[in-house]
Design an enzyme around this catalytic site. Sequence first.
Site, PDB file in Angstrom:
ATOM      1  N   ASP A 176       0.895  -1.202   0.202  1.00  0.00           N
ATOM      2  CA  ASP A 176      -0.001   0.012   0.108  1.00  0.00           C
ATOM      3  C   ASP A 176       0.813   1.283   0.009  1.00  0.00           C
ATOM      4  O   ASP A 176       1.264   1.598  -0.926  1.00  0.00           O
ATOM      5  CB  ASP A 176      -0.864  -0.067   1.119  1.00  0.00           C
ATOM      6  CG  ASP A 176      -2.213   0.864   1.237  1.00  0.00           C
ATOM      7  OD1 ASP A 176      -1.822   1.962   0.858  1.00  0.00           O
ATOM      8  OD2 ASP A 176      -3.146   0.452   1.592  1.00  0.00           O
ATOM      9  N   LYS A 208      -1.219  -1.552  -4.482  1.00  0.00           N
ATOM     10  CA  LYS A 208      -2.193  -0.310  -4.490  1.00  0.00           C
ATOM     11  C   LYS A 208      -1.136   0.857  -4.857  1.00  0.00           C
ATOM     12  O   LYS A 208      -0.847   1.541  -3.917  1.00  0.00           O
ATOM     13  CB  LYS A 208      -2.792  -0.153  -3.130  1.00  0.00           C
ATOM     14  CG  LYS A 208      -4.468  -0.160  -3.194  1.00  0.00           C
ATOM     15  CD  LYS A 208      -4.851   0.263  -2.035  1.00  0.00           C
ATOM     16  CE  LYS A 208      -6.077  -0.215  -1.499  1.00  0.00           C
ATOM     17  NZ  LYS A 208      -6.729   0.324  -0.249  1.00  0.00           N
TER      18      LYS A 208
HETATM   19  C1  PRP Z   1      -1.188  -4.387   6.166  1.00  0.00           C
HETATM   20  C2  PRP Z   1      -0.737  -5.323   5.332  1.00  0.00           C
HETATM   21  C3  PRP Z   1       0.780  -4.897   5.032  1.00  0.00           C
HETATM   22  C4  PRP Z   1       0.859  -3.504   5.322  1.00  0.00           C
HETATM   23  C5  PRP Z   1       0.767  -2.628   3.917  1.00  0.00           C
HETATM   24  O1  PRP Z   1      -1.015  -4.946   7.513  1.00  0.00           O
HETATM   25  O2  PRP Z   1      -0.660  -6.650   5.558  1.00  0.00           O
HETATM   26  O3  PRP Z   1       1.659  -5.523   5.951  1.00  0.00           O
HETATM   27  O4  PRP Z   1      -0.357  -3.160   6.066  1.00  0.00           O
HETATM   28  O5  PRP Z   1       0.517  -1.272   4.218  1.00  0.00           O
HETATM   29  P1  PRP Z   1       1.873  -0.161   3.865  1.00  0.00           P
HETATM   30  O6  PRP Z   1       2.465  -0.556   2.477  1.00  0.00           O
HETATM   31  O7  PRP Z   1       1.024   0.875   3.727  1.00  0.00           O
HETATM   32  O8  PRP Z   1       2.706  -0.483   4.763  1.00  0.00           O
HETATM   33  P2  PRP Z   1      -1.777  -4.147   8.792  1.00  0.00           P
HETATM   34  O9  PRP Z   1      -0.676  -3.457   9.594  1.00  0.00           O
HETATM   35  O10 PRP Z   1      -3.212  -4.056   8.472  1.00  0.00           O
HETATM   36  O11 PRP Z   1      -1.647  -5.420   9.609  1.00  0.00           O
HETATM   37  P3  PRP Z   1      -2.226  -6.946   9.155  1.00  0.00           P
HETATM   38  O12 PRP Z   1      -1.311  -7.832   8.479  1.00  0.00           O
HETATM   39  O13 PRP Z   1      -2.236  -7.610  10.723  1.00  0.00           O
HETATM   40  O14 PRP Z   1      -3.476  -6.857   8.544  1.00  0.00           O
END
Ligand code: PRP
Length: 182
Positions: free
Chosen positions: A105, A133
């Site tokens: 993301d 994304k």
């Molecule tokens: C989500 C996903 C990635 C991160 C990506 O994790 O699993 O690890 O966000 O986002 P970024 O590119 O903006 O860093 P989240 O923190 O939601 O925890 P989770 O894996 O427990 O769902």
Amino acid sequence: MGAMDQDILKVLYTEKEIAARVERMGKQMYEDLQDKNPLFVSVLRGAFIFMADIVRACQVKSDVEFIAVSSYGNAMSSSGAVQITRDIQQDISGRNLVVIEDILDSGNTLFFLKQYFMTKGAASVSICTLLDKPSRRAKAITADYTGFVVPDEFVVGYGLDYCQKYRNLPYIGVLKPEVYGG
Ligand code: PRP
């Protein structure tokens, strides 16, 4: 219909479409990794379902490892400060790592992890993400293997959560805005 389906605005990728894409990614990765004794590192918790499927789709001699990081909490977007909440449990020096993620993301998480693993002596760190994304990217990072490029919508299912729920949906869908107060 399960109890969660009513909270979904639309299905982006069905269970079948995901399985077909993961199968192809696994074969492509096999070509690159067959002599590399890779260490697959899953980023908990979101990647746990994708991890289970991609390692079986890529029939290379390998081992698995898990790391947990936190940057979002229950917030809607990443704070940029990534913390390791559960570290890897082995020496990775000289290893070829493949980091398995559910979504790329802002890039904060993978940007941090790539540097972290290189500092720990990994020979290489490649990135495999089911979803990308790119419209949200804040850090200069790209994946080596990408399942689907997605628009900037609130996606859940197949490991992805909203407030820790919906991870066990077998498909990837867009959450109804009223569910998250959007
Ligand atoms: C989500 C996903 C990635 C991160 C990506 O994790 O699993 O690890 O966000 O986002 P970024 O590119 O903006 O860093 P989240 O923190 O939601 O925890 P989770 O894996 O427990 O769902």
